[in-house]
Design an enzyme around this catalytic site. Structure first.
Site, PDB file in Angstrom:
ATOM      1  N   ASP A  22     -78.742  19.968  47.812  1.00 11.49           N
ATOM      2  CA  ASP A  22     -77.425  20.427  47.418  1.00 11.49           C
ATOM      3  C   ASP A  22     -77.369  20.263  45.902  1.00 11.49           C
ATOM      4  O   ASP A  22     -78.192  19.532  45.320  1.00 11.49           O
ATOM      5  CB  ASP A  22     -76.348  19.581  48.113  1.00 11.49           C
ATOM      6  CG  ASP A  22     -74.943  19.984  47.707  1.00 11.49           C
ATOM      7  OD1 ASP A  22     -74.675  21.198  47.643  1.00 11.49           O
ATOM      8  OD2 ASP A  22     -74.129  19.093  47.437  1.00 11.49           O
ATOM      9  N   LEU A  23     -76.424  20.893  45.261  1.00 10.60           N
ATOM     10  CA  LEU A  23     -76.355  20.848  43.792  1.00 10.60           C
ATOM     11  C   LEU A  23     -75.317  19.849  43.291  1.00 10.60           C
ATOM     12  O   LEU A  23     -75.653  18.817  42.718  1.00 10.60           O
ATOM     13  CB  LEU A  23     -76.048  22.249  43.260  1.00 10.60           C
ATOM     14  CG  LEU A  23     -75.937  22.396  41.744  1.00 10.60           C
ATOM     15  CD1 LEU A  23     -77.237  22.028  41.057  1.00 10.60           C
ATOM     16  CD2 LEU A  23     -75.526  23.828  41.384  1.00 10.60           C
ATOM     17  N   ASP A  24     -74.054  20.156  43.560  1.00 14.11           N
ATOM     18  CA  ASP A  24     -72.962  19.323  43.063  1.00 14.11           C
ATOM     19  C   ASP A  24     -72.997  17.940  43.695  1.00 14.11           C
ATOM     20  O   ASP A  24     -72.994  17.810  44.924  1.00 14.11           O
ATOM     21  CB  ASP A  24     -71.610  19.975  43.354  1.00 14.11           C
ATOM     22  CG  ASP A  24     -71.472  21.328  42.662  1.00 14.11           C
ATOM     23  OD1 ASP A  24     -72.285  21.610  41.768  1.00 14.11           O
ATOM     24  OD2 ASP A  24     -70.564  22.091  43.026  1.00 14.11           O
ATOM     25  N   THR A  30     -70.645  18.454  38.949  1.00 12.58           N
ATOM     26  CA  THR A  30     -69.724  19.483  38.456  1.00 12.58           C
ATOM     27  C   THR A  30     -68.354  19.363  39.108  1.00 12.58           C
ATOM     28  O   THR A  30     -67.489  20.195  38.889  1.00 12.58           O
ATOM     29  CB  THR A  30     -70.284  20.902  38.711  1.00 12.58           C
ATOM     30  OG1 THR A  30     -70.501  21.051  40.117  1.00 12.58           O
ATOM     31  CG2 THR A  30     -71.588  21.113  37.974  1.00 12.58           C
ATOM     32  N   LYS A  58     -65.709  19.108  48.868  1.00 11.43           N
ATOM     33  CA  LYS A  58     -67.155  19.007  48.669  1.00 11.43           C
ATOM     34  C   LYS A  58     -67.903  19.834  49.709  1.00 11.43           C
ATOM     35  O   LYS A  58     -67.676  19.693  50.908  1.00 11.43           O
ATOM     36  CB  LYS A  58     -67.607  17.551  48.766  1.00 11.43           C
ATOM     37  CG  LYS A  58     -67.359  16.733  47.511  1.00 11.43           C
ATOM     38  CD  LYS A  58     -67.976  15.354  47.648  1.00 11.43           C
ATOM     39  CE  LYS A  58     -67.856  14.549  46.367  1.00 11.43           C
ATOM     40  NZ  LYS A  58     -68.469  13.204  46.500  1.00 11.43           N
ATOM     41  N   SER A 127     -77.049  25.437  48.182  1.00  8.14           N
ATOM     42  CA  SER A 127     -75.714  25.115  47.676  1.00  8.14           C
ATOM     43  C   SER A 127     -74.693  26.189  48.015  1.00  8.14           C
ATOM     44  O   SER A 127     -75.008  27.376  48.048  1.00  8.14           O
ATOM     45  CB  SER A 127     -75.776  24.946  46.151  1.00  8.14           C
ATOM     46  OG  SER A 127     -74.492  24.842  45.597  1.00  8.14           O
ATOM     47  N   ALA A 128     -73.461  25.756  48.248  1.00 15.38           N
ATOM     48  CA  ALA A 128     -72.369  26.698  48.492  1.00 15.38           C
ATOM     49  C   ALA A 128     -71.918  27.369  47.205  1.00 15.38           C
ATOM     50  O   ALA A 128     -71.239  28.396  47.233  1.00 15.38           O
ATOM     51  CB  ALA A 128     -71.184  25.965  49.136  1.00 15.38           C
ATOM     52  N   LYS A 158     -71.051  25.199  55.075  1.00 14.23           N
ATOM     53  CA  LYS A 158     -71.382  23.941  55.725  1.00 14.23           C
ATOM     54  C   LYS A 158     -70.104  23.417  56.399  1.00 14.23           C
ATOM     55  O   LYS A 158     -69.030  23.594  55.840  1.00 14.23           O
ATOM     56  CB  LYS A 158     -71.880  22.918  54.695  1.00 14.23           C
ATOM     57  CG  LYS A 158     -73.090  23.388  53.890  1.00 14.23           C
ATOM     58  CD  LYS A 158     -73.322  22.494  52.682  1.00 14.23           C
ATOM     59  CE  LYS A 158     -74.391  23.065  51.765  1.00 14.23           C
ATOM     60  NZ  LYS A 158     -74.573  22.275  50.535  1.00 14.23           N
ATOM     61  N   GLU A 182     -77.959  15.483  50.347  1.00 16.34           N
ATOM     62  CA  GLU A 182     -76.558  15.879  50.358  1.00 16.34           C
ATOM     63  C   GLU A 182     -75.626  14.730  50.012  1.00 16.34           C
ATOM     64  O   GLU A 182     -75.893  13.579  50.348  1.00 16.34           O
ATOM     65  CB  GLU A 182     -76.179  16.396  51.756  1.00 16.34           C
ATOM     66  CG  GLU A 182     -76.201  17.893  51.898  1.00 16.34           C
ATOM     67  CD  GLU A 182     -75.023  18.583  51.229  1.00 16.34           C
ATOM     68  OE1 GLU A 182     -74.152  17.877  50.694  1.00 16.34           O
ATOM     69  OE2 GLU A 182     -74.984  19.818  51.246  1.00 16.34           O
ATOM     70  N   ASP A 183     -74.514  15.059  49.369  1.00 13.65           N
ATOM     71  CA  ASP A 183     -73.506  14.037  49.074  1.00 13.65           C
ATOM     72  C   ASP A 183     -72.246  14.224  49.896  1.00 13.65           C
ATOM     73  O   ASP A 183     -71.325  13.410  49.811  1.00 13.65           O
ATOM     74  CB  ASP A 183     -73.145  14.057  47.588  1.00 13.65           C
ATOM     75  CG  ASP A 183     -72.307  15.272  47.210  1.00 13.65           C
ATOM     76  OD1 ASP A 183     -72.622  16.383  47.688  1.00 13.65           O
ATOM     77  OD2 ASP A 183     -71.339  15.120  46.441  1.00 13.65           O
TER      78      ASP A 183
END
Length: 228
Positions: A22-24, A30, A58, A127-128, A158, A182-183
């Site tokens: 995942d990115l954020d 971000t 998130k 990522s979304a 997700k 993932e966070d």
């Protein structure tokens, strides 16, 4: 003897070969930019938007995030108006992230990505975010990834596993050969629903479904992947 050999071959096939990120909140943070943009949008409609509410967004798509915010503000909009609002918010957000620098990459990210890349793992982004390309370029992380799957390539948010299953497919590996970083609770659930291992980045009490939970990528080594 033959059954034992088959079992060993099966174990080899199911070893982790690919990492999906995942990115954020995992590679970069971000969330603050999303928060500022959503808060500005909410304020233009006459209500406030809190950091606690932002946490609930998130891993959630832009459209679904907007729907939640409108519901919190008890505001109704037509589909056309929603599209305008989402575009307005995204414009503010993009304006902020285009000023990002490599200094905003989370601790340990570059070292960990470098280590697993050298160890032979294939890497994909899942990522979304529809702006992941911009963020990866601005933070100098794009070169680490063999494939990028973002909000422009999927239709389901997700905890649906679509984004991770597509990443696994593009990398050429079965789900049980992949681990997801993932966070968000929804992201961990998506990984598990997709038949993948999950490493949670955050609090154990929150990401209890994950196979392993750490506070950040700076706490991980290649050995951790081998032990999954």
């Amino acid at each position: 003897m033959q059954e034992n050999l088959k079992s060993q071959i099966s174990d080899l096939k199911s070893q982790i070969k690919a990492c999906l990120f995942d990115l954020d909140g995992v590679l970069v943070d971000t969330a603050v930019y999303h928060y500022k943009a959503w808060k500005r949008l909410a304020n233009t409609m006459g209500f406030d938007f809190t950091e606690e509410q932002n946490e609930q967004l998130k891993g959630v798509s832009r459209v679904e995030s907007l729907n939640k915010i409108l519901a919190w503000g008890d505001v109704e909009k037509t589909d056309a108006e929603k599209e305008e609002l989402a575009t307005l918010k995204n414009g503010w957000y993009v304006d902020m992230i285009t000023k990002m620098t490599p200094a905003e990459v989370l601790p340990g990210t570059v070292d960990f990505l470098t280590a697993i890349h050298k160890a032979g793992y294939k890497l994909a982004l899942g990522s979304a975010s529809k702006n992941s390309g911009i963020i990866l370029e601005r933070t100098n992380l794009a070169h680490f990834f063999d494939e990028i799957v973002d909000g422009n390539m999927v239709t389901k948010s997700k905890p649906d596993p679509e984004v991770f299953l597509k990443g696994a497919q593009l990398l050429g590996f079965a789900p049980d050969q992949c681990v997801v970083f993932e966070d968000a609770v929804a992201g961990v659930e998506a990984a598990k629903r997709g038949g993948m291992k999950a490493i949670g980045i955050g609090e154990k009490s929150v990401l209890s479904q994950a196979d392993l939970v750490v506070s950040g990528l700076d706490k991980l080594t290649v050995k951790d992947l081998e032990n999954l």
